[in-house]
Scaffold this motif. Structure first.
Motif, PDB file in Angstrom:
ATOM      1  N   ARG A 120       0.768  -1.061  -0.009  1.00  0.00           N
ATOM      2  CA  ARG A 120      -0.174  -0.169   0.002  1.00  0.00           C
ATOM      3  C   ARG A 120       0.848   1.373  -0.021  1.00  0.00           C
ATOM      4  NH1 ARG A 120      -3.717  -1.211   4.447  1.00  0.00           N
ATOM      5  NH2 ARG A 120      -5.238  -1.502   2.963  1.00  0.00           N
ATOM      6  N   ILE A 121       0.776   2.196  -1.098  1.00  0.00           N
ATOM      7  CA  ILE A 121       1.882   3.266  -1.029  1.00  0.00           C
ATOM      8  C   ILE A 121       1.546   3.900   0.396  1.00  0.00           C
ATOM      9  CG2 ILE A 121       2.641   5.382  -1.845  1.00  0.00           C
ATOM     10  CD1 ILE A 121       1.990   4.719  -4.555  1.00  0.00           C
ATOM     11  N   PRO A 122       2.402   3.691   1.174  1.00  0.00           N
ATOM     12  CA  PRO A 122       1.793   3.971   2.619  1.00  0.00           C
ATOM     13  C   PRO A 122       2.652   5.182   2.993  1.00  0.00           C
ATOM     14  CG  PRO A 122       3.293   1.990   2.606  1.00  0.00           C
ATOM     15  CD  PRO A 122       3.483   2.787   1.114  1.00  0.00           C
ATOM     16  N   SER A 123       3.081   5.238   4.325  1.00  0.00           N
ATOM     17  CA  SER A 123       3.010   6.124   5.118  1.00  0.00           C
ATOM     18  C   SER A 123       4.505   6.927   5.244  1.00  0.00           C
ATOM     19  CB  SER A 123       2.603   6.119   6.439  1.00  0.00           C
ATOM     20  OG  SER A 123       2.364   6.988   7.357  1.00  0.00           O
ATOM     21  N   THR A 124       4.605   8.162   4.783  1.00  0.00           N
ATOM     22  CA  THR A 124       5.956   8.924   5.193  1.00  0.00           C
ATOM     23  C   THR A 124       5.472  10.300   5.121  1.00  0.00           C
ATOM     24  OG1 THR A 124       7.978   9.803   4.278  1.00  0.00           O
ATOM     25  CG2 THR A 124       6.524   8.874   2.726  1.00  0.00           C
ATOM     26  N   SER A 125       6.048  11.355   5.722  1.00  0.00           N
ATOM     27  CA  SER A 125       5.719  12.729   5.749  1.00  0.00           C
ATOM     28  C   SER A 125       6.354  13.257   4.724  1.00  0.00           C
ATOM     29  CB  SER A 125       6.023  13.389   7.230  1.00  0.00           C
ATOM     30  OG  SER A 125       7.633  13.386   7.282  1.00  0.00           O
ATOM     31  N   LEU A 126       7.480  12.801   4.118  1.00  0.00           N
ATOM     32  CA  LEU A 126       8.220  13.485   3.136  1.00  0.00           C
ATOM     33  C   LEU A 126       7.390  13.133   1.498  1.00  0.00           C
ATOM     34  CD1 LEU A 126      11.791  11.814   4.151  1.00  0.00           C
ATOM     35  CD2 LEU A 126      10.513  14.026   4.744  1.00  0.00           C
ATOM     36  N   VAL A 127       7.703  14.148   0.799  1.00  0.00           N
ATOM     37  CA  VAL A 127       6.975  13.902  -0.454  1.00  0.00           C
ATOM     38  C   VAL A 127       7.855  15.157  -1.582  1.00  0.00           C
ATOM     39  CG1 VAL A 127       5.494  16.074  -0.315  1.00  0.00           C
ATOM     40  CG2 VAL A 127       4.734  14.258  -1.733  1.00  0.00           C
ATOM     41  N   VAL A 128       7.759  14.603  -2.857  1.00  0.00           N
ATOM     42  CA  VAL A 128       8.538  15.369  -3.912  1.00  0.00           C
ATOM     43  C   VAL A 128       7.367  16.100  -4.655  1.00  0.00           C
ATOM     44  CG1 VAL A 128      10.114  15.325  -5.868  1.00  0.00           C
ATOM     45  CG2 VAL A 128      10.633  14.069  -4.033  1.00  0.00           C
ATOM     46  N   SER A 129       7.205  17.419  -4.429  1.00  0.00           N
ATOM     47  CA  SER A 129       6.045  18.211  -5.092  1.00  0.00           C
ATOM     48  C   SER A 129       5.924  17.858  -6.364  1.00  0.00           C
ATOM     49  CB  SER A 129       5.753  19.750  -4.434  1.00  0.00           C
ATOM     50  OG  SER A 129       5.956  19.723  -3.100  1.00  0.00           O
ATOM     51  N   VAL A 193       1.975   9.767  11.986  1.00  0.00           N
ATOM     52  CA  VAL A 193       1.728   8.363  12.406  1.00  0.00           C
ATOM     53  C   VAL A 193       1.127   7.506  11.184  1.00  0.00           C
ATOM     54  CG1 VAL A 193       0.770   6.766  14.103  1.00  0.00           C
ATOM     55  CG2 VAL A 193       1.232   9.167  14.680  1.00  0.00           C
ATOM     56  N   CYS A 194       1.858   6.289  10.920  1.00  0.00           N
ATOM     57  CA  CYS A 194       1.538   5.345   9.879  1.00  0.00           C
ATOM     58  C   CYS A 194       0.581   4.192  10.686  1.00  0.00           C
ATOM     59  CB  CYS A 194       2.274   4.710   9.166  1.00  0.00           C
ATOM     60  SG  CYS A 194       1.673   3.403   8.112  1.00  0.00           S
ATOM     61  N   VAL A 195      -0.751   4.143  10.740  1.00  0.00           N
ATOM     62  CA  VAL A 195      -1.705   3.347  11.656  1.00  0.00           C
ATOM     63  C   VAL A 195      -1.668   2.090  10.834  1.00  0.00           C
ATOM     64  CG1 VAL A 195      -3.739   3.079  12.724  1.00  0.00           C
ATOM     65  CG2 VAL A 195      -2.914   5.364  12.450  1.00  0.00           C
ATOM     66  N   ALA A 196      -2.474   1.774   9.824  1.00  0.00           N
ATOM     67  CA  ALA A 196      -2.392   0.590   8.997  1.00  0.00           C
ATOM     68  C   ALA A 196      -2.758  -0.599  10.230  1.00  0.00           C
ATOM     69  CB  ALA A 196      -1.149   0.155   8.533  1.00  0.00           C
ATOM     70  N   PRO A 397       5.018  -6.181   7.810  1.00  0.00           N
ATOM     71  CA  PRO A 397       3.771  -5.606   7.900  1.00  0.00           C
ATOM     72  C   PRO A 397       3.195  -4.496   7.258  1.00  0.00           C
ATOM     73  CG  PRO A 397       5.460  -5.733  10.019  1.00  0.00           C
ATOM     74  CD  PRO A 397       6.134  -5.937   8.668  1.00  0.00           C
ATOM     75  N   GLU A 398       2.079  -4.260   7.001  1.00  0.00           N
ATOM     76  CA  GLU A 398       1.525  -3.263   6.209  1.00  0.00           C
ATOM     77  C   GLU A 398       2.069  -1.807   6.727  1.00  0.00           C
ATOM     78  OE1 GLU A 398      -2.811  -1.989   4.414  1.00  0.00           O
ATOM     79  OE2 GLU A 398      -2.569  -3.809   5.522  1.00  0.00           O
ATOM     80  N   ASP A 399       2.564  -1.009   5.432  1.00  0.00           N
ATOM     81  CA  ASP A 399       3.140   0.002   5.785  1.00  0.00           C
ATOM     82  C   ASP A 399       4.542   0.174   6.325  1.00  0.00           C
ATOM     83  OD1 ASP A 399       1.009   1.042   4.251  1.00  0.00           O
ATOM     84  OD2 ASP A 399      -0.016   1.753   5.966  1.00  0.00           O
ATOM     85  N   TYR A 400       5.254  -1.056   6.488  1.00  0.00           N
ATOM     86  CA  TYR A 400       6.484  -1.262   7.361  1.00  0.00           C
ATOM     87  C   TYR A 400       7.466  -0.402   6.492  1.00  0.00           C
ATOM     88  CZ  TYR A 400      10.251  -3.389   9.713  1.00  0.00           C
ATOM     89  OH  TYR A 400      11.420  -3.605  10.417  1.00  0.00           O
ATOM     90  N   GLN A 401       8.478   0.327   7.255  1.00  0.00           N
ATOM     91  CA  GLN A 401       9.415   1.055   6.649  1.00  0.00           C
ATOM     92  C   GLN A 401      10.719   0.118   6.634  1.00  0.00           C
ATOM     93  OE1 GLN A 401       9.070   4.110   9.467  1.00  0.00           O
ATOM     94  NE2 GLN A 401       6.748   4.031   8.970  1.00  0.00           N
ATOM     95  N   PHE A 402      11.068  -0.450   5.424  1.00  0.00           N
ATOM     96  CA  PHE A 402      12.135  -1.600   5.452  1.00  0.00           C
ATOM     97  C   PHE A 402      13.299  -0.891   5.000  1.00  0.00           C
ATOM     98  CE2 PHE A 402       9.400  -1.872   1.734  1.00  0.00           C
ATOM     99  CZ  PHE A 402      10.441  -2.132   0.744  1.00  0.00           C
ATOM    100  N   ASP A 403      14.532  -1.503   5.419  1.00  0.00           N
ATOM    101  CA  ASP A 403      16.126  -0.931   5.036  1.00  0.00           C
ATOM    102  C   ASP A 403      16.325  -1.583   3.836  1.00  0.00           C
ATOM    103  OD1 ASP A 403      18.458   0.199   5.989  1.00  0.00           O
ATOM    104  OD2 ASP A 403      19.047  -1.575   5.333  1.00  0.00           O
TER     105      ASP A 403
END
Length: 604
Positions: A120-129, A193-196, A397-403
Motif C-alpha cells: 500500500r503506497i503508505p506512510s511517510t511525511s516526505l514528498v516530492v511536489s 503516524v502510519c496506523v495501518a 507488516p503493512e506500511d512497514y518502513q524497510f531498510d
C-alpha cells in the motif's frame, strides 16, 4: 539493470536455481561416496522433471486464475521445489564440509539449461511536489480547513478524514498538506503516524510521542503513555496525521483521543482511510473529504513522467495513442498509472506498448482481494526473479518502513539473488532492488534512500507459503506448506509463537519477528528444544529478540542457516555451534547489552 518486458513465471527462476544447484551436485564426486547408485538415479530423475516442467510454467501462471486444478498443481509444484531445494542444500553443505578424497576425479554430466533474462503506497511525511499532478485544488481545500481556528464546543481539536479507494492518492495529498509552509508555520507541534495494521492505542500513542520527541519511546503502559502525550499537547497547537486507518471501534478511538482535549483551540487531526465508516468515528459526514479519481489528462502527465517518454521524441507520435488507451484502463488511479509508467520506462518499441495494452490480464475479473487490474499487469511483466523477491516482501507488516540493505541480506539468505561471474551477491541484489524501485513497486521513505515502503500487492501473490501473524486470537492455523513466517503483533506472551496454531509448518525457511522488543517478554526455549529442532531445522533466515539463549542442541541442527539476527536480545553468550554453520552469511548482534562472550571455536 534494464527492465525486461517479457516477464517470466513466478516459479521459473526457482526451477532454474534448483537446476543449477543439482548440476553442481551431480558433478561433485564426494556427494556419492559411501552411497549406492540409488541417490544418483534419484537426482537424475529430478533433473529430467525440472526440464519437463519449466516450459509450461508461463501458461500455467495465466491459467491458474480461472482453473482451480492448475492453481493446485502450481501450489503442489512449489511445495515439491522447496523440498527438493532443502534436500539439495543439505547434500551440497555436507559435501563442502567433508571434502572429497579424490579431487582429481570428476563425473561431469551435461544438463539442459534454460537462460532466464534479466515488484500500500503508505506512510511517510516526505514528498516530492514535482511528482504530483491534479491535486492543487484538493490541497488548497484541506489547508483552508487546517488553518481555520473554529472548533466545536465539545473539544478544542477537530478532525478531517480524507476518504478514497486504495491507490487514489490519499497519503500523497496528506503529505503535500503536512509539508506546506503555511501549515508548518501554524502548528508548533506536528506528528505523522502510519496506523495501518498497528491500530492499537498503545502503539499509536507511543508512535505520536516518538514523532514529537524524535526519539524512541520505551513505555508500554497505556495510562503512562496517555499522561505523557497529554503533557506534550497541553498548551500547544498541534497537527497529528493518522495515515491509513482501517479499524472503526469507536470506544477504542475515543479513549485514544482523550489527551487531545488539552491542546490549544485550532489543533487538528488529519486522517486517511478507505472507509466511510472509519471516517464517521472521527468526524461528521459533512466534514469527510472524498478524494476523486484523477482526470485523464492528469493521468497522462503522471504516465509521461514515469515512463520517461519525451513529447519531443520521434517515437512520441506513435506511442501516444497506445499510451492513452492504457491510461483509460487505469480508471483514474494514480498508483496504477505510475506502476505501468515504470514498467514501460525507457521502452520505445511500439510492440512493448501494444503487449501491455492487449494483455489478457486486463480481462481477469477482480476477486475479493480488490487488486487493481493495472497492478496485476505490471506484476505479470516482472522477470521471474523479481517476482520472487517482491513476494518475499509480503512478510513485512503493512506500511512497514524497510531498510534496503537489510532486505538484500534476506534475499541472499533465501537464495533469491542468483550469482553472476565477477559480481558480488550484494551488488546483484542492489540491482534487483533498484529495478523494483524504478517500476514503482517500492517507494522511497527517507531522503537518504535507505528506507522504503511498498504497496500491499505482494500479500495477494504470496499464497499459503507465506504466513503473517497479525493477532494471536486468529483461529486460522498455519498451513503445513508454509515456509516463510513473520509476526507483527505487539504481544506479551511470546511463547504463543511456538504453540498452536503456529507450529504447523515444520519446514520453515524464514522466521522474522518485527515486534518491538520493549513490548514483550523473553523466552527460554531450552525446555522446548526438541519441538523447535523439528520446527526450525530448515531455517535460512531467523530474526527475533525474544530469546534469552539458543542452545547447542538447536543451533547445531541449523545447517541451512544464512542469516541470524539476535539484536536487542538479553542473550549472554553465543553457542559454540554457531562456528559450525557453514552457510551463515550474516550475524547481527546490535544492542545486545548483556552479551559477555563470543564463541572461541574456529569458524568453518
Amino acid at each position: 539493470m534494464s527492465a525486461n518486458l517479457e516477464g517470466g513465471a513466478y516459479l521459473s527462476s526457482f526451477v532454474d536455481a534448483i537446476s543449477k544447484k543439482l548440476s553442481s551436485i551431480l558433478e561433485n564426486d564426494s556427494v556419492f561416496e559411501g552411497n549406492d547408485s540409488a541417490l544418483e538415479l534419484l537426482l537424475e530423475r529430478l533433473d529430467d522433471c525440472l526440464c519437463d516442467v519449466e516450459p509450461v510454467l508461463d501458461d500455467a501462471e495465466l491459467k491458474q486464475f480461472h482453473n482451480e486444478r492448475v492453481k493446485k498443481w502450481l501450489v503442489d509444484l512449489q511445495d515439491a521445489l522447496y523440498l527438493a531445494d532443502d534436500f539439495l542444500d543439505e547434500l551440497s553443505t555436507k559435501a563442502a564440509i567433508d571434502p572429497p578424497r579424490d579431487p582429481d576425479k570428476l563425473r561431469l554430466k551435461e544438463s539442459a539449461k534454460v537462460d532466464f533474462s534479466s515488484w500500500r503506497i503508505p506512510s511517510t511525511s516526505l514528498v516530492v511536489s514535482s511528482d504530483i499532478f491534479g491535486r492543487d485544488q484538493d490541497k488548497k481545500n484541506i489547508i483552508k480547513f487546517l488553518l481555520d481556528d473554529i472548533c466545536t464546543a465539545e473539544s478544542p481539536v477537530s478532525a478531517i478524514p480524507i476518504v478514497g479507494m486504495g491507490g487514489i492518492g490519499k497519503t500523497t495529498l496528506a503529505q503535500l498538506v503536512y509539508n506546506d509552509t503555511k501549515v508548518v508555520g501554524k502548528f508548533g507541534t506536528r506528528a505523522w503516524v502510519c496506523v495501518a495494521e498497528n491500530s492499537d492505542p498503545v502503539n499509536v500513542t507511543s508512535t505520536i510521542i516518538e514523532a514529537i520527541d524524535s526519539c524512541p519511546c520505551n513505555m508500554n503502559n497505556f495510562d503512562s503513555l496517555q499522561t505523557e502525550l497529554k503533557r506534550k499537547l497541553t498548551g500547544k497547537t498541534s497537527l497529528v496525521v493518522l495515515d491509513d486507518v482501517w479499524h472503526d471501534e469507536r470506544d477504542m478511538w475515543e479513549n485514544f483521543l482523550k489527551p487531545f482535549q488539552y491542546g490549544n483551540d485550532g489543533s487538528k487531526i488529519l486522517l486517511t482511510t478507505r472507509s466511510e465508516k472509519v471516517a464517521s468515528v472521527f468526524a461528521d459526514t459533512n466534514l469527510h473529504y472524498a478524494l476523486n479519481l484523477l482526470s485523464e489528462e492528469n493521468c497522462w502527465l503522471v504516465f509521461l513522467k514515469h515512463s520517461s517518454i519525451s513529447t519531443n521524441s520521434k517515437e512520441y507520435e506513435t506511442l501516444e495513442p497506445i499510451g492513452r488507451k492504457i491510461i483509460e484502463k487505469c480508471k483514474g488511479l494514480p498508483l496504477a498509472v505510475k506502476t505501468l509508467g515504470g514498467l514501460l520506462r525507457n521502452k520505445y518499441n511500439e510492440g512493448d506498448w501494444e503487449n501491455i495494452l492487449q494483455s489478457e490480464i486486463w480481462e481477469l475479473s477482480e476477486d475479493k482481494s480488490k487488486i487493481v487490474p493495472a497492478l496485476r499487469v505490471s506484476y505479470h511483466y516482472l522477470p521471474s526473479h523479481l517476482k520472487r523477491c517482491f513476494v518475499y516482501c509480503s512478510l513485512y507488516p503493512e506500511d512497514y518502513q524497510f531498510d534496503k540493505g537489510e532486505l538484500i541480506l534476506l534475499w541472499m539468505a533465501e537464495d533469491l539473488v542468483q550469482p553472476k561471474e565477477n559480481d558480488t551477491l550484494e551488488n546483484i541484489g542492489c540491482a534487483y532492488f533498484d529495478e523494483l524501485v524504478a517500476r514503482s513497486f517500492f517507494q522511497p521513505f527517507s531522503k537518504n534512500g535507505k528506507l522504503f515502503v511498498m504497496h500491499d500487492l505482494a500479500t495477494f501473490f504470496a499464497g499459503k507459503f507465506y504466513f503473517k501473524v497479525k493477532q494471536f486470537d486468529d483461529p486460522h492455523k498455519i498451513d503445513s506448506k508454509t515456509r516463510h513466517f513473520s509476526c507483527s503483533k505487539i504481544y506479551v506472551n511470546s511463547t504463543k509463537l511456538f504453540q498452536e496454531p503456529y507450529i504447523g509448518a515444520v519446514r520453515m525457511r524464514t522466521f522474522l519477528d518485527w515486534t518491538c522488543p520493549f513490548h514483550r517478554s523473553s523466552v527460554d526455549i531450552e525446555s522446548d528444544s526438541r519441538l523447535l529442532q523439528q520446527q526450525l531445522r530448515c531455517l535460512r533466515a531467523f530474526s527475533s529478540s525474544i530469546f534469552t539463549k539458543l542452545p547447542d542442541s538447536i543451533i547445531s541442527e541449523l545447517i541451512h542457516l544464512r542469516y541470524l539476527n539476535l539484536s536487542n536480545t538479553p542473550i549472554v553468550s553465543l553457542s559454540e555451534s554457531i562456528c559450525k554453520l557453514y552457510n551463515l552469511q550474516t550475524l547481527k548482534l546490535r544492542n545486545c547489552d548483556k552479551l559477555e562472550m563470543l564463541p572461541n571455536s574456529k569458524i568453518l
